[in-house]
Design an enzyme around this catalytic site. Structure first.
Site, PDB file in Angstrom:
ATOM      1  N   CYS A 238       0.873  -1.188   0.000  1.00  0.00           N
ATOM      2  CA  CYS A 238       0.000   0.000   0.000  1.00  0.00           C
ATOM      3  C   CYS A 238       0.901   1.226   0.000  1.00  0.00           C
ATOM      4  O   CYS A 238       0.887   2.030   0.935  1.00  0.00           O
ATOM      5  CB  CYS A 238      -0.919  -0.003   1.215  1.00  0.00           C
ATOM      6  SG  CYS A 238      -1.892  -1.502   1.437  1.00  0.00           S
ATOM      7  N   ALA A 239       1.674   1.370  -1.054  1.00  0.00           N
ATOM      8  CA  ALA A 239       2.794   2.314  -1.058  1.00  0.00           C
ATOM      9  C   ALA A 239       2.358   3.768  -1.048  1.00  0.00           C
ATOM     10  O   ALA A 239       3.069   4.627  -0.517  1.00  0.00           O
ATOM     11  CB  ALA A 239       3.692   2.045  -2.267  1.00  0.00           C
ATOM     12  N   GLY A 242       4.782   6.834  -1.301  1.00  0.00           N
ATOM     13  CA  GLY A 242       6.084   6.175  -1.267  1.00  0.00           C
ATOM     14  C   GLY A 242       7.016   6.526  -0.142  1.00  0.00           C
ATOM     15  O   GLY A 242       8.208   6.187  -0.217  1.00  0.00           O
ATOM     16  N   LYS A 244       7.356   5.238   2.889  1.00  0.00           N
ATOM     17  CA  LYS A 244       7.950   4.025   3.461  1.00  0.00           C
ATOM     18  C   LYS A 244       8.737   3.252   2.405  1.00  0.00           C
ATOM     19  O   LYS A 244       9.725   2.586   2.733  1.00  0.00           O
ATOM     20  CB  LYS A 244       6.856   3.162   4.098  1.00  0.00           C
ATOM     21  CG  LYS A 244       6.191   3.814   5.307  1.00  0.00           C
ATOM     22  CD  LYS A 244       5.149   2.919   5.939  1.00  0.00           C
ATOM     23  CE  LYS A 244       4.507   3.610   7.122  1.00  0.00           C
ATOM     24  NZ  LYS A 244       3.716   4.801   6.743  1.00  0.00           N
ATOM     25  N   ASP A 262      -0.110  -0.016  -5.240  1.00  0.00           N
ATOM     26  CA  ASP A 262      -1.242   0.491  -4.467  1.00  0.00           C
ATOM     27  C   ASP A 262      -2.499   0.278  -5.304  1.00  0.00           C
ATOM     28  O   ASP A 262      -2.463   0.447  -6.529  1.00  0.00           O
ATOM     29  CB  ASP A 262      -1.072   1.983  -4.156  1.00  0.00           C
ATOM     30  CG  ASP A 262      -1.962   2.457  -3.020  1.00  0.00           C
ATOM     31  OD1 ASP A 262      -1.432   2.736  -1.933  1.00  0.00           O
ATOM     32  OD2 ASP A 262      -3.185   2.527  -3.216  1.00  0.00           O
ATOM     33  N   ASP A 309       0.960  -1.208   4.781  1.00  0.00           N
ATOM     34  CA  ASP A 309       0.602   0.064   5.410  1.00  0.00           C
ATOM     35  C   ASP A 309      -0.891   0.248   5.156  1.00  0.00           C
ATOM     36  O   ASP A 309      -1.309   0.927   4.223  1.00  0.00           O
ATOM     37  CB  ASP A 309       1.424   1.197   4.804  1.00  0.00           C
ATOM     38  CG  ASP A 309       1.237   2.511   5.537  1.00  0.00           C
ATOM     39  OD1 ASP A 309       0.557   2.521   6.577  1.00  0.00           O
ATOM     40  OD2 ASP A 309       1.769   3.539   5.068  1.00  0.00           O
ATOM     41  N   CYS A 362      -1.699   3.850  10.809  1.00  0.00           N
ATOM     42  CA  CYS A 362      -1.537   5.115  11.541  1.00  0.00           C
ATOM     43  C   CYS A 362      -2.803   5.328  12.357  1.00  0.00           C
ATOM     44  O   CYS A 362      -3.466   6.353  12.273  1.00  0.00           O
ATOM     45  CB  CYS A 362      -1.262   6.283  10.603  1.00  0.00           C
ATOM     46  SG  CYS A 362      -2.428   6.461   9.240  1.00  0.00           S
TER      47      CYS A 362
END
Length: 432
Positions: A238-239, A242, A244, A262, A309, A362
């Site tokens: 789930c970039a 980008g 991470k 993604d 992510d 998050c």
């Protein structure tokens, strides 16, 4: 514009946000486009007023006795900015575009500003319907954790190891008040100024040279603790833009294979420019042709690490996006939980025996964190949990102190605990 006129403008923008249930950024943009007389400093000051008012929306409404835009702003001036009633009264003269004068009731409430009898969710400035989940996550610290998530956030950057190092970038940005991060060996922090804003980092020569990227230290930490190693095959599932992905490439010393994809291909657009600036050459961007299409078919069963992510409510970033917490609804939470299960199932197909999935959100809500991992393990008996102690002891640096923030299945970072955004990390390993 005078300070008083800016306050009136902030009240006007908040009216638009509340009545139309729209993002603060959209309302502020529309206000600015229709008020060409407002300069850049005026627009910045008004935006800070709006976001600060949203940070303390519930506590201000309780203290002022009504949930209006005016009450939110007046309460914020007293509660967050700690202005005395007399100072607020001077700003509310009713003259030259200033807000209307204070009523007797408003003046009295600004003097007392009493939250002693307020329920926990009000003192924490957390939506009432989310309070049970928030309390379950933080227990007796829930009110103080909520207050920390309502504060202004610092600006963090991640030094790009492929082009520089922390000591060098600290020296280059010393004139902006740069400080070394508390946890990540690549983190540098800048505290917000009196206006709530940080320095203009993207105009610095070292930024254009690719020496650093803007990234919260919590995001850096979970990327680091995911444990990517040089020579491995790694997938950032789930970039998005980008952040991470770039951190993983640096950790891998630009050696191995790193795939970034993604489901929303539009989110990947900024990654191309960021990659060119960073010098990361091992990244392959894969854009899915359709939502159901697997863009990584050649990696199925081969990945050493899949970083997930996951899409989430973003509750861990409320101090950066204070309007987001008032717009999230139960239906959105349920949808995110469904999305998390789906993306974890995709990750399970990609990882090889002995490989691992690093699940990141998050969020500070248990249903999106331990709950998602627990559900995954029940549905996928071939995977086992990687204990937090193993995660912390097998990575570079000394992260043993983070063990204090272990949950049943992972690690929970937060503004109060770690001085970062509210990130969650859990790792699972494929045994067969």
């Amino acid at each position: 514009m005078t300070p008083a006129a800016r306050i009136s403008a902030a009240i006007e923008v908040l009216d638009d946000i509340i009545q139309r249930r729209r993002p603060a950024s959209d309302a502020l943009k529309d206000w600015g486009l229709s008020r060409r007389f407002a300069g850049s400093k005026d627009r910045a000051a008004i935006a800070t007023l709006v976001y600060d008012a949203l940070r303390r929306r519930s506590s201000s409404a309780f203290a002022m006795g009504e949930e209006t835009s005016r009450a939110m702003v007046l309460g914020m001036l007293a509660g967050l900015r700690e202005l005395r009633m007399e100072e607020i009264a001077e700003l509310c003269s009713g003259e030259n575009h200033a807000p209307a004068p204070l009523t007797r009731e408003e003046a009295t409430r600004l003097i007392t500003f009493d939250l002693d009898d307020a329920p926990g969710w009000v003192r924490a400035d957390v939506p009432e319907w989310l309070w049970p989940a928030f309390s379950a996550s933080f227990g007796e610290q829930a009110v103080s954790e909520g207050a920390a998530l309502a504060d202004r956030a610092p600006i963090d950057i991640r030094v790009n190891r492929l082009k520089s190092n922390q000591a060098k970038v600290l020296a280059e940005l010393a004139h902006l008040g740069a400080e070394a991060g508390a946890w990540s060996p690549d983190a540098i922090r800048f505290l917000p100024g009196a206006d709530g804003r940080g320095p203009s980092l993207q105009s610095e020569p070292s930024f254009f040279e690719g020496a650093f990227e803007i990234q919260d230290e919590g995001s850096q930490l979970v990327s680091l603790l995911a444990g990517a190693k040089h020579g491995e095959t790694v997938v950032d599932l789930c970039a998005g833009a980008g952040g991470k992905t770039l951190a993983l490439a640096a950790q891998m010393q630009n050696q191995g294979r790193l795939f970034a994809t993604d489901l929303d291909s539009r989110r990947l657009a900024p990654l191309h420019e960021r990659l060119a600036r960073s010098g990361a050459s091992i990244v392959q961007i894969r854009v899915p042709r359709s939502r159901g299409h697997e863009s990584l078919s050649e990696v199925i069963g081969e990945a050493d690490l899949v970083l997930v992510d996951a899409p989430c409510t973003g509750s861990g970033t409320w101090r950066r996006n204070p309007d987001a917490k008032w717009r999230v609804r139960p239906g959105a939470l349920a949808e995110r939980i469904k999305d998390q299960a789906e993306v974890l199932a995709r990750a399970a197909r990609l990882v090889k025996p002995g490989g691992r999935i690093a699940y990141v959100t998050c969020s500070v809500l248990p249903d999106e964190n331990d709950g998602a991992v627990s559900g995954f393990l029940q549905r996928h008996p071939g995977f086992t949990l990687v204990p937090s102690q193993e995660i912390l002891s097998s990575r570079e640096g000394d992260f043993a102190l983070l063990a204090r923030f272990s949950t049943a299945l992972g690690l929970q970072l937060s503004p109060q605990r770690t001085g970062t955004d509210g990130f969650y990390l859990a790792c699972v390993r494929r045994e067969a």
